[in-house]
Design a protein around this motif. Sequence first.
Motif, PDB file in Angstrom:
ATOM      1  N   THR A   1     -10.709   2.841  -0.865  1.00  0.00           N
ATOM      2  CA  THR A   1      -9.501   3.479  -0.357  1.00  0.00           C
ATOM      3  C   THR A   1      -9.682   4.982  -0.159  1.00  0.00           C
ATOM      4  O   THR A   1     -10.428   5.620  -0.909  1.00  0.00           O
ATOM      5  CB  THR A   1      -8.322   3.243  -1.321  1.00  0.00           C
TER       6      THR A   1
ATOM      7  N   ASP B   1      -4.963   1.292   2.206  1.00  0.00           N
ATOM      8  CA  ASP B   1      -4.484   2.664   2.400  1.00  0.00           C
ATOM      9  C   ASP B   1      -3.263   2.889   1.524  1.00  0.00           C
ATOM     10  O   ASP B   1      -2.901   2.048   0.684  1.00  0.00           O
ATOM     11  CB  ASP B   1      -4.210   2.943   3.887  1.00  0.00           C
ATOM     12  N   GLU B   2      -2.606   4.025   1.745  1.00  0.00           N
ATOM     13  CA  GLU B   2      -1.505   4.417   0.868  1.00  0.00           C
ATOM     14  C   GLU B   2      -0.287   3.500   0.972  1.00  0.00           C
ATOM     15  O   GLU B   2       0.611   3.546   0.118  1.00  0.00           O
ATOM     16  CB  GLU B   2      -1.092   5.862   1.181  1.00  0.00           C
ATOM     17  N   THR B   3      -0.238   2.630   1.986  1.00  0.00           N
ATOM     18  CA  THR B   3       0.908   1.734   2.136  1.00  0.00           C
ATOM     19  C   THR B   3       0.796   0.495   1.259  1.00  0.00           C
ATOM     20  O   THR B   3       1.754  -0.275   1.135  1.00  0.00           O
ATOM     21  CB  THR B   3       1.045   1.277   3.601  1.00  0.00           C
ATOM     22  N   ALA B   4      -0.341   0.270   0.647  1.00  0.00           N
ATOM     23  CA  ALA B   4      -0.571  -0.964  -0.109  1.00  0.00           C
ATOM     24  C   ALA B   4       0.137  -0.935  -1.457  1.00  0.00           C
ATOM     25  O   ALA B   4       0.391   0.131  -2.038  1.00  0.00           O
ATOM     26  CB  ALA B   4      -2.070  -1.181  -0.307  1.00  0.00           C
ATOM     27  N   ASP B   5       0.431  -2.115  -1.967  1.00  0.00           N
ATOM     28  CA  ASP B   5       1.088  -2.274  -3.261  1.00  0.00           C
ATOM     29  C   ASP B   5       0.016  -2.360  -4.354  1.00  0.00           C
ATOM     30  O   ASP B   5      -0.812  -3.276  -4.350  1.00  0.00           O
ATOM     31  CB  ASP B   5       1.932  -3.551  -3.243  1.00  0.00           C
TER      32      ASP B   5
ATOM     33  N   LEU C   1      -3.243   5.913  -4.714  1.00  0.00           N
ATOM     34  CA  LEU C   1      -3.382   4.463  -4.856  1.00  0.00           C
ATOM     35  C   LEU C   1      -4.496   4.133  -5.845  1.00  0.00           C
ATOM     36  O   LEU C   1      -4.355   3.210  -6.657  1.00  0.00           O
ATOM     37  CB  LEU C   1      -3.690   3.825  -3.497  1.00  0.00           C
TER      38      LEU C   1
ATOM     39  N   THR D   1      -3.654  -2.646   4.708  1.00  0.00           N
ATOM     40  CA  THR D   1      -3.365  -1.367   5.349  1.00  0.00           C
ATOM     41  C   THR D   1      -2.122  -1.512   6.207  1.00  0.00           C
ATOM     42  O   THR D   1      -1.583  -2.616   6.381  1.00  0.00           O
ATOM     43  CB  THR D   1      -4.537  -0.920   6.242  1.00  0.00           C
ATOM     44  N   ALA D   2      -1.664  -0.396   6.768  1.00  0.00           N
ATOM     45  CA  ALA D   2      -0.455  -0.422   7.593  1.00  0.00           C
ATOM     46  C   ALA D   2      -0.605  -1.363   8.789  1.00  0.00           C
ATOM     47  O   ALA D   2       0.346  -2.027   9.191  1.00  0.00           O
ATOM     48  CB  ALA D   2      -0.129   0.998   8.064  1.00  0.00           C
ATOM     49  N   ASP D   3      -1.807  -1.435   9.363  1.00  0.00           N
ATOM     50  CA  ASP D   3      -2.055  -2.299  10.519  1.00  0.00           C
ATOM     51  C   ASP D   3      -3.424  -2.963  10.368  1.00  0.00           C
ATOM     52  O   ASP D   3      -4.404  -2.559  10.990  1.00  0.00           O
ATOM     53  CB  ASP D   3      -1.999  -1.484  11.814  1.00  0.00           C
TER      54      ASP D   3
ATOM     55  N   SER E   1      -7.000   6.864  -0.488  1.00  0.00           N
ATOM     56  CA  SER E   1      -5.814   7.379  -1.179  1.00  0.00           C
ATOM     57  C   SER E   1      -6.083   7.554  -2.668  1.00  0.00           C
ATOM     58  O   SER E   1      -6.234   6.578  -3.412  1.00  0.00           O
ATOM     59  CB  SER E   1      -4.635   6.420  -0.971  1.00  0.00           C
TER      60      SER E   1
END
Length: 428
Positions: free
Chosen positions: A267, A239-243, A272, A328-330, A269
């Motif tokens: 994804t 998701d958008e939190t990934a590097d 991303l 992902t975030a979680d 995103s």
Amino acid sequence: MRIMRAEQFGLKREVEYGTPEQNEAAMRIVGDVKAEGDAALLRYTEQLDRVKLDASQLRVTREEIEAAYDQVDAAFLTAIREAAVNIRKFHEKQLRNSWMDLQPDGTMLGQIMRPLKRVGVYVPGGKAAYPSSVLMNVIPAQVAGVPEIVMVTPPATGGKEGIDPYILVAAAEAGVKELYRVGGAQAIAALAYGTDTIAPVDKICGPGNIYVALAKRAVFGAVDIDSIAGPSEIVVLADETADASYIAADLLSQAEHDEMASAVLVTPSAELAEAVAAEVKRQLAELPRQEIARSSIDNYGAVLMVDTLADGIDVVNQLAPEHLEILTADPMKLLGFIENAGAIFLGPYSSEPVGDYFAGPNHIIPTNGTARFSSPVNVDDFLKKSSLIYYSKEALMKNGESIMTLARHEGLEGHARAIQIRLEKERE
């Protein structure tokens, strides 16, 4: 790197069974080795590997293995030993015991677990040498209790100097005592059918090129095999939190294996997606094996756009990838929804190479969508099970009529009479 909607991507890759010419060549080699033994083995080694040997040179000597230790660096030796400890600990948790269940009527049912007697391990040596594959094949077999483990590897994995010393050291560290310098379809045939020099095995494990895969398929039935491995695969669900730099590096870590390897990002995103595509291009320019990786990315790589992570999970389960990273975030929240994946890596620090080399789980994992129904190499692959039945008189008298009913329903009167004769005699 292509960016497209997931529904535009061919979710199922054709299983690589080789061209007709490759199949014919593999079958010819297998047949020749089966019929001629060492003579064909040596002929094909000279023809295909450009290494001329006589039968006495096939087996690697203790002196060669000891000399290999002088050619590897101390850091490698430390790392391979640490990895071996981790791999052994993980696989020891997979061990299962024989069991017996005694019923009140005197019946005893059970299952006996026994290790295979002799297992052959193939270690490839084409585009690269893989000492880690030695550990991943040998250690689970050792944990299972296999008494005879024989390893084969092409005679020139280290170029003109012979077998790569790192493979020899890995074999020694894993405890391999029987090692031969032979590769390709001819090595598979030798393991399956035996020659004057190499005794036949009960099972063949380990990845290889297309000819190795086709030969394994050809000998299956005479021996067991682990799988017919296809090119390596990685899918990253993010998701958008990934590097983006992490994802690009992980995609390339698989793309550099083989021109036919598959590296895919899934994804929701768009930001991303663009960042990863750009980062793959940047990192690819600095990669030593960039020609191989670029071919993989161009032909089998993609960024797949989905509307939601739930849609992404559906795509992942259809792909049934060899390696799946969840960035992902979680990631733990999504784990329960993953049905098909060979190995699952959770979070930004669980990069796929962690599993390839060091963490402990096996890196020989089902490819080409076969994670839908198969598993990574594990201790069970080197065990066989026997069912145990001890039926008491009381149980037979009680259940005999039912057994005869089922036998006669299938038209097998001999089966029924085998029970009936006992019932009649006991009732006299």
